[in-house]
Design a protein around this motif. Structure first.
Motif, PDB file in Angstrom:
ATOM      1  N   GLN A   1       0.871  -1.218  -0.064  1.00 17.34           N
ATOM      2  CA  GLN A   1      -0.022   0.088  -0.064  1.00 17.34           C
ATOM      3  C   GLN A   1       0.792   1.182   0.002  1.00 17.34           C
ATOM      4  O   GLN A   1       0.380   2.225  -0.565  1.00 17.34           O
ATOM      5  N   ASN A   2       1.879   1.058   0.573  1.00 11.31           N
ATOM      6  CA  ASN A   2       2.786   2.518   0.618  1.00 11.31           C
ATOM      7  C   ASN A   2       3.715   2.591  -0.503  1.00 11.31           C
ATOM      8  O   ASN A   2       4.511   3.472  -0.624  1.00 11.31           O
ATOM      9  N   GLU A   3       3.601   1.832  -1.483  1.00 12.05           N
ATOM     10  CA  GLU A   3       4.211   1.991  -2.761  1.00 12.05           C
ATOM     11  C   GLU A   3       3.421   2.361  -3.894  1.00 12.05           C
ATOM     12  O   GLU A   3       2.049   2.055  -3.875  1.00 12.05           O
ATOM     13  N   SER A   4       3.960   2.962  -4.860  1.00 13.54           N
ATOM     14  CA  SER A   4       3.284   3.566  -6.116  1.00 13.54           C
ATOM     15  C   SER A   4       2.962   2.274  -7.149  1.00 13.54           C
ATOM     16  O   SER A   4       3.961   1.670  -7.739  1.00 13.54           O
TER      17      SER A   4
ATOM     18  N   GLU B   1       5.545   1.066 -10.215  1.00 14.75           N
ATOM     19  CA  GLU B   1       5.747  -0.538 -10.489  1.00 14.75           C
ATOM     20  C   GLU B   1       5.358  -0.862 -11.705  1.00 14.75           C
ATOM     21  O   GLU B   1       6.155  -1.467 -12.718  1.00 14.75           O
ATOM     22  N   THR B   2       4.394  -0.421 -12.348  1.00  9.50           N
ATOM     23  CA  THR B   2       3.947  -0.507 -13.644  1.00  9.50           C
ATOM     24  C   THR B   2       4.948   0.044 -14.745  1.00  9.50           C
ATOM     25  O   THR B   2       5.096  -0.713 -15.796  1.00  9.50           O
ATOM     26  N   LEU B   3       5.389   1.098 -14.637  1.00 14.49           N
ATOM     27  CA  LEU B   3       6.393   1.647 -15.325  1.00 14.49           C
ATOM     28  C   LEU B   3       7.707   1.130 -15.475  1.00 14.49           C
ATOM     29  O   LEU B   3       8.266   0.820 -16.427  1.00 14.49           O
TER      30      LEU B   3
END
Length: 104
Positions: free
Chosen positions: A28-31, A35-37
């Protein structure tokens, strides 16, 4: 699979990972976007021919939408998606009603 298909039960990321339904779970604390990029950069570095072959072998990139499959009712599919997005119970057609409209 039957449990999820028959009940429409929602899973959290950890259970989806445990069942092998997802490849990764982003804390939750990560984007998720970050990650997708990162994943897209790795994929872009691969051979286009290899990616195309993997898409064909894996069944993605076919251009078909779920309503094109004979085992998915297009009306029920759309109703299910709309109900999910509107956070309400779906109003599916009754099986008996479907038999009435089927052509002999």
């Amino acid at each position: 699979m039957k449990d999820l298909v028959y009940t429409g039960r929602l899973l959290d990321g950890e259970e989806a990972m445990r069942l092998g339904l997802v490849d990764r779970v982003v804390p939750q604390n990560e984007s998720v976007l970050r990650e997708t990029l990162q994943i897209s950069r790795v994929i872009r570095q691969q051979s286009p021919a290899s990616i195309l072959a993997a898409k064909r072998w894996g069944g993605s990139g076919s251009g078909r939408v779920p309503t094109a499959y004979s085992h998915v009712d297009p009306d029920d599919f759309l109703e299910g998606v709309h109900a999910f997005l509107e956070r309400r119970s779906p109003r599916f057609y009754e099986a008996e009603d479907q038999r009435k409209v089927q052509k002999p």
